[in-house]
Write a protein that holds these residues in place. Structure first.
Motif, PDB file in Angstrom:
ATOM      1  N   LEU A 109      10.641 -62.401 -35.081  1.00 55.79           N
ATOM      2  CA  LEU A 109      12.103 -62.844 -34.900  1.00 55.79           C
ATOM      3  C   LEU A 109      12.851 -61.797 -35.699  1.00 55.79           C
ATOM      4  N   LEU A 110      14.154 -61.945 -35.711  1.00 57.17           N
ATOM      5  CA  LEU A 110      15.109 -60.835 -36.504  1.00 57.17           C
ATOM      6  C   LEU A 110      15.005 -61.077 -37.657  1.00 57.17           C
ATOM      7  N   LEU A 111      14.922 -60.012 -38.622  1.00 61.07           N
ATOM      8  CA  LEU A 111      15.100 -60.109 -39.983  1.00 61.07           C
ATOM      9  C   LEU A 111      16.296 -59.841 -40.600  1.00 61.07           C
ATOM     10  N   LYS A 112      16.977 -59.230 -39.793  1.00 67.36           N
ATOM     11  CA  LYS A 112      18.687 -58.929 -39.966  1.00 67.36           C
ATOM     12  C   LYS A 112      19.312 -59.749 -39.100  1.00 67.36           C
ATOM     13  N   PRO A 113      20.533 -59.994 -39.634  1.00 68.22           N
ATOM     14  CA  PRO A 113      21.472 -60.643 -38.534  1.00 68.22           C
ATOM     15  C   PRO A 113      21.855 -59.723 -37.202  1.00 68.22           C
ATOM     16  N   ALA A 114      21.990 -60.283 -36.368  1.00 65.02           N
ATOM     17  CA  ALA A 114      22.258 -59.443 -35.133  1.00 65.02           C
ATOM     18  C   ALA A 114      23.441 -58.710 -35.208  1.00 65.02           C
ATOM     19  N   GLU A 115      24.314 -59.566 -36.064  1.00 57.55           N
ATOM     20  CA  GLU A 115      25.906 -58.906 -36.420  1.00 57.55           C
ATOM     21  C   GLU A 115      25.716 -57.551 -37.251  1.00 57.55           C
ATOM     22  N   THR A 116      24.771 -57.293 -37.662  1.00 58.28           N
ATOM     23  CA  THR A 116      24.599 -56.326 -38.598  1.00 58.28           C
ATOM     24  C   THR A 116      23.583 -55.038 -37.979  1.00 58.28           C
ATOM     25  N   ILE A 117      22.992 -55.016 -37.065  1.00 61.92           N
ATOM     26  CA  ILE A 117      22.162 -54.276 -36.498  1.00 61.92           C
ATOM     27  C   ILE A 117      22.896 -53.643 -35.285  1.00 61.92           C
ATOM     28  N   THR A 118      23.162 -52.325 -35.610  1.00 57.46           N
ATOM     29  CA  THR A 118      24.133 -51.416 -34.554  1.00 57.46           C
ATOM     30  C   THR A 118      23.130 -50.810 -33.647  1.00 57.46           C
ATOM     31  N   PHE A 119      23.748 -50.436 -32.510  1.00 61.14           N
ATOM     32  CA  PHE A 119      23.070 -49.821 -31.551  1.00 61.14           C
ATOM     33  C   PHE A 119      22.797 -48.209 -32.104  1.00 61.14           C
ATOM     34  N   GLY A 120      23.786 -47.715 -32.731  1.00 55.86           N
ATOM     35  CA  GLY A 120      23.501 -46.403 -33.511  1.00 55.86           C
ATOM     36  C   GLY A 120      22.329 -46.454 -34.384  1.00 55.86           C
ATOM     37  N   GLU A 121      22.018 -47.609 -35.215  1.00 54.19           N
ATOM     38  CA  GLU A 121      20.966 -47.805 -36.213  1.00 54.19           C
ATOM     39  C   GLU A 121      19.665 -47.474 -35.410  1.00 54.19           C
ATOM     40  N   VAL A 122      19.640 -48.443 -34.330  1.00 51.60           N
ATOM     41  CA  VAL A 122      18.536 -48.405 -33.380  1.00 51.60           C
ATOM     42  C   VAL A 122      18.056 -47.140 -32.669  1.00 51.60           C
ATOM     43  N   LEU A 123      19.028 -46.472 -32.332  1.00 49.19           N
ATOM     44  CA  LEU A 123      18.929 -45.270 -31.430  1.00 49.19           C
ATOM     45  C   LEU A 123      18.126 -44.121 -32.515  1.00 49.19           C
ATOM     46  N   ARG A 124      18.749 -44.198 -33.652  1.00 46.53           N
ATOM     47  CA  ARG A 124      18.366 -43.102 -34.800  1.00 46.53           C
ATOM     48  C   ARG A 124      17.167 -43.452 -35.087  1.00 46.53           C
ATOM     49  N   LEU A 125      16.624 -44.932 -35.394  1.00 46.76           N
ATOM     50  CA  LEU A 125      15.409 -45.037 -35.664  1.00 46.76           C
ATOM     51  C   LEU A 125      14.202 -44.627 -34.730  1.00 46.76           C
ATOM     52  N   ILE A 126      14.789 -45.129 -33.307  1.00 46.33           N
ATOM     53  CA  ILE A 126      13.648 -44.504 -32.290  1.00 46.33           C
ATOM     54  C   ILE A 126      13.778 -43.593 -31.701  1.00 46.33           C
ATOM     55  N   ASP A 127      14.940 -42.749 -31.473  1.00 44.92           N
ATOM     56  CA  ASP A 127      15.020 -41.510 -31.007  1.00 44.92           C
ATOM     57  C   ASP A 127      15.557 -40.339 -31.980  1.00 44.92           C
ATOM     58  N   GLY A 128      15.936 -40.545 -33.077  1.00 45.01           N
ATOM     59  CA  GLY A 128      16.428 -39.549 -34.088  1.00 45.01           C
ATOM     60  C   GLY A 128      17.565 -39.481 -33.954  1.00 45.01           C
ATOM     61  N   PRO A 129      18.230 -38.308 -34.293  1.00 44.93           N
ATOM     62  CA  PRO A 129      19.549 -37.907 -34.477  1.00 44.93           C
ATOM     63  C   PRO A 129      20.443 -38.202 -33.018  1.00 44.93           C
ATOM     64  N   ILE A 130      21.675 -38.537 -33.202  1.00 47.70           N
ATOM     65  CA  ILE A 130      22.685 -38.855 -32.165  1.00 47.70           C
ATOM     66  C   ILE A 130      23.600 -37.520 -31.962  1.00 47.70           C
ATOM     67  N   ALA A 131      23.193 -36.468 -31.552  1.00 51.19           N
ATOM     68  CA  ALA A 131      23.878 -35.305 -31.553  1.00 51.19           C
ATOM     69  C   ALA A 131      23.630 -34.491 -29.963  1.00 51.19           C
ATOM     70  N   PRO A 132      24.658 -33.906 -29.468  1.00 48.89           N
ATOM     71  CA  PRO A 132      24.295 -33.429 -28.172  1.00 48.89           C
ATOM     72  C   PRO A 132      23.951 -31.941 -28.622  1.00 48.89           C
ATOM     73  N   LEU A 133      24.123 -31.312 -29.751  1.00 48.57           N
ATOM     74  CA  LEU A 133      23.839 -29.972 -30.072  1.00 48.57           C
ATOM     75  C   LEU A 133      23.295 -30.215 -31.665  1.00 48.57           C
ATOM     76  N   PRO A 134      22.284 -29.360 -31.939  1.00 49.80           N
ATOM     77  CA  PRO A 134      21.491 -29.468 -33.217  1.00 49.80           C
ATOM     78  C   PRO A 134      22.492 -29.136 -34.275  1.00 49.80           C
ATOM     79  N   CYS A 135      23.464 -28.255 -34.072  1.00 50.12           N
ATOM     80  CA  CYS A 135      24.282 -28.085 -35.257  1.00 50.12           C
ATOM     81  C   CYS A 135      25.426 -29.102 -35.306  1.00 50.12           C
ATOM     82  N   LEU A 136      25.600 -30.113 -34.775  1.00 49.07           N
ATOM     83  CA  LEU A 136      26.229 -31.497 -34.703  1.00 49.07           C
ATOM     84  C   LEU A 136      25.637 -32.605 -35.532  1.00 49.07           C
TER      85      LEU A 136
END
Length: 148
Positions: free
Chosen positions: A65-92
């Protein structure tokens, strides 16, 4: 492009958010509903557990079950946790900056300037959109509705 692992993580979180408050779901039920390989989902849920997004219960009423409320879990947070940085270039990258090997001057790099705008808009949408937003908007979500 996001990884299959990130996509499955987001789908599993949406299923958990849809569950009645306090009700744990079995991995097998989530896997079947979302057509996710069970062994892969086990790994994903363990990663999400280690990161404090979900918890597990043992026993007859066990599952995840969710430990945090769904309203506080962002897509950005999940993507960073699973895939790492959200950037099209390493310098960004905000969390894993690396100078591009072939770049002579970041300040005048036209490519960097264009992709910086793309990265900023992408991050803004991902960091504003929560798992709960998926429940409110369902399958017919339009990007314009999410970003206002």
């Amino acid at each position: 492009m996001i990884s299959q692992k990130a996509k499955y993580a987001l789908r599993a979180l949406v299923v958990l958010a849809r569950a009645d408050a306090g009700k744990a779901l079995f991995i097998s039920d989530i896997a079947e509903e979302q057509n996710i390989p069970k062994k892969f989902l086990e790994q994903i849920l363990l990663d999400l557990k280690r990161q404090g997004l979900v918890m597990s219960r043992r026993g007859k009423m066990g599952g995840y079950l969710l430990l945090k409320p769904a309203e506080t879990i962002t897509f950005g947070e999940v993507l960073r946790l699973i895939d790492g940085p959200i950037a099209p270039l390493p310098c960004l990258s905000k969390i894993a900056y690396r100078r591009c090997e072939d770049c002579q001057d970041e300040a005048t790099c036209e490519i960097r300037h264009v992709f910086n705008e793309v990265a900023d808009v992408t991050r803004a949408v991902l960091d504003k959109t929560t798992i709960a937003d998926c429940l409110v908007y369902g399958q017919t979500t339009k990007l314009a509705e999410l970003i206002g």
